[in-house]
Design a protein around this motif. Structure first.
Motif, PDB file in Angstrom:
ATOM      1  N   GLY A   1       4.582   4.666  -7.883  1.00 42.95           N
ATOM      2  CA  GLY A   1       3.346   5.302  -8.299  1.00 42.95           C
ATOM      3  C   GLY A   1       2.206   5.086  -7.327  1.00 42.95           C
ATOM      4  O   GLY A   1       1.034   5.160  -7.705  1.00 42.95           O
TER       5      GLY A   1
ATOM      6  N   SER B   1       7.150   7.018 -13.249  1.00 46.27           N
ATOM      7  CA  SER B   1       7.252   5.632 -13.671  1.00 46.27           C
ATOM      8  C   SER B   1       8.496   5.422 -14.520  1.00 46.27           C
ATOM      9  O   SER B   1       9.226   6.352 -14.848  1.00 46.27           O
ATOM     10  CB  SER B   1       6.010   5.237 -14.468  1.00 46.27           C
TER      11      SER B   1
ATOM     12  N   GLN C   1       3.707  10.721  -9.456  1.00 40.93           N
ATOM     13  CA  GLN C   1       4.119   9.460 -10.048  1.00 40.93           C
ATOM     14  C   GLN C   1       5.301   9.673 -10.988  1.00 40.93           C
ATOM     15  O   GLN C   1       5.306  10.596 -11.799  1.00 40.93           O
ATOM     16  CB  GLN C   1       2.954   8.827 -10.803  1.00 40.93           C
TER      17      GLN C   1
END
Length: 335
Positions: A301, A4, A2
């Motif tokens: 994600g 972000s 992930q």
């Protein structure tokens, strides 16, 4: 996997015109040839922009009406353009829709072009990387000229210093690497890569990691998966910075195709669903669509399994869209 946060995706590569005459030669009587805008990184940028990602495209354009129209086309797609402009011509290639970029049916006419002759010094690095969170390039760009290769390397080093994710597509085009040793150049780039896409054969070509298992040439060969896992494991031993390694597998027989992909991350090989069709419409751009979906899903994600399945579906759907890029019919949130 992930990553972000807000920010833009930077793609660096050559913008091309793709002339697509029909393979039967009827275009000469009809005096009509389809022309598409293409180029590996442009195809990725276009797909990402379709899915509402903020995208920058760093390239070179000619100082003429064609350059103006191409820049306008990119901006209409929502792509921010950083183009070094000079007198000269745009690169082109010739390939029918039933031809394959991987073999001799493609004819390149891109030397010289404004891109292959550019120094790429029109923009400073702060302008290039402003608001950028991800950078994508392909090995096609590094094959075009020494200046392009050096720029790829410099951009990758700068991205790494700014903690920006870097993805590399191991596209191998024999016609572009004539009389050159690709592995020497690409091995210098690998320590700067976080996400890698290719297949077991391009890994062998670029990174000298051999295909050791005996393969039968069919999509149901279990040795393909064994080799994909072995190659990916070897890559991560050599380059621990590479977090994710994707392999795409497209097996064609006449007009029929079998397509699937794998994703190696956290020392685990994930395998996508396999897709089949008795006929496809286009062989160009499916790998770029896969790469775009991989970037999109990672930045969103999404779970790793979903990223792989979405990217595989997108790449398969691209096989039925004429031209180099996806269009609005492929909605990644509604696959």
């Amino acid at each position: 996997m992930q990553h972000s946060g807000s920010g833009k995706i930077l793609c660096f590569g050559e913008l091309l015109l793709h002339f697509a005459p029909d393979s039967n030669g009827n275009w000469m009587n009809n005096q009509l040839v389809k022309i598409f805008v293409g180029g590996a990184e442009y195809n990725v940028a276009t797909a990402l922009a379709h899915w509402k990602n903020p995208v920058k495209f760093l390239s070179a354009l000619p100082e003429n009406f064609l350059g103006i129209q191409l820049e306008s086309q990119l901006k209409n797609k929502g792509i921010e353009v950083l183009a070094e402009k000079s007198k000269g011509r745009i690169g082109t290639f010739y390939l029918s829709s039933d031809g394959d970029m991987q073999n001799t049916s493609v004819i390149y006419d891109r030397f010289p072009s404004v891109f292959t002759q550019s120094d790429f010094d029109a923009f400073n690095l702060d302008d290039v990387f402003s608001e950028v969170k991800w950078m994508h390039i392909s090995t096609i760009t590094s094959a075009l000229s020494e200046k392009a290769y050096i720029k790829c390397l410099d951009l990758m080093k700068e991205a790494a210093s700014r903690n920006i994710q870097v993805s590399l597509d191991l596209n191998y085009r024999a016609a572009l690497w004539q009389d050159k040793n690709p592995s020497d150049k690409i091995k210098h780039m690998m320590p700067l890569v976080n996400v890698l896409m290719g297949n077991i054969w391009s890994v062998q070509q670029f990174l000298n990691i051999p295909v050791e298992y005996e393969l039968n040439g069919n999509s149901d060969d279990e040795n393909l998966l064994k080799q994909a896992e072995k190659s990916a494991s070897e890559i991560q031993k050599m380059y621990p910075n590479v977090e994710t390694i994707a392999n795409t597998f497209r097996f064609t027989s006449g007009e029929a195709v079998n397509y699937f992909a794998t994703l190696y991350t956290d020392e685990k090989l994930l395998i996508s669903q396999q897709y089949h069709s008795d006929k496809i419409e286009e062989r160009v751009g499916s790998g770029d669509a896969f790469m775009a979906a991989l970037i999109h899903g990672t930045l969103k994600g999404n779970p790793t399994e979903q990223i792989l399945e979405d990217a595989t579906k997108v790449a398969f759907k691209k096989l039925f869209i004429k031209g180099d890029t996806i269009n609005d019919t492929i909605k990644i949130e509604k696959l």
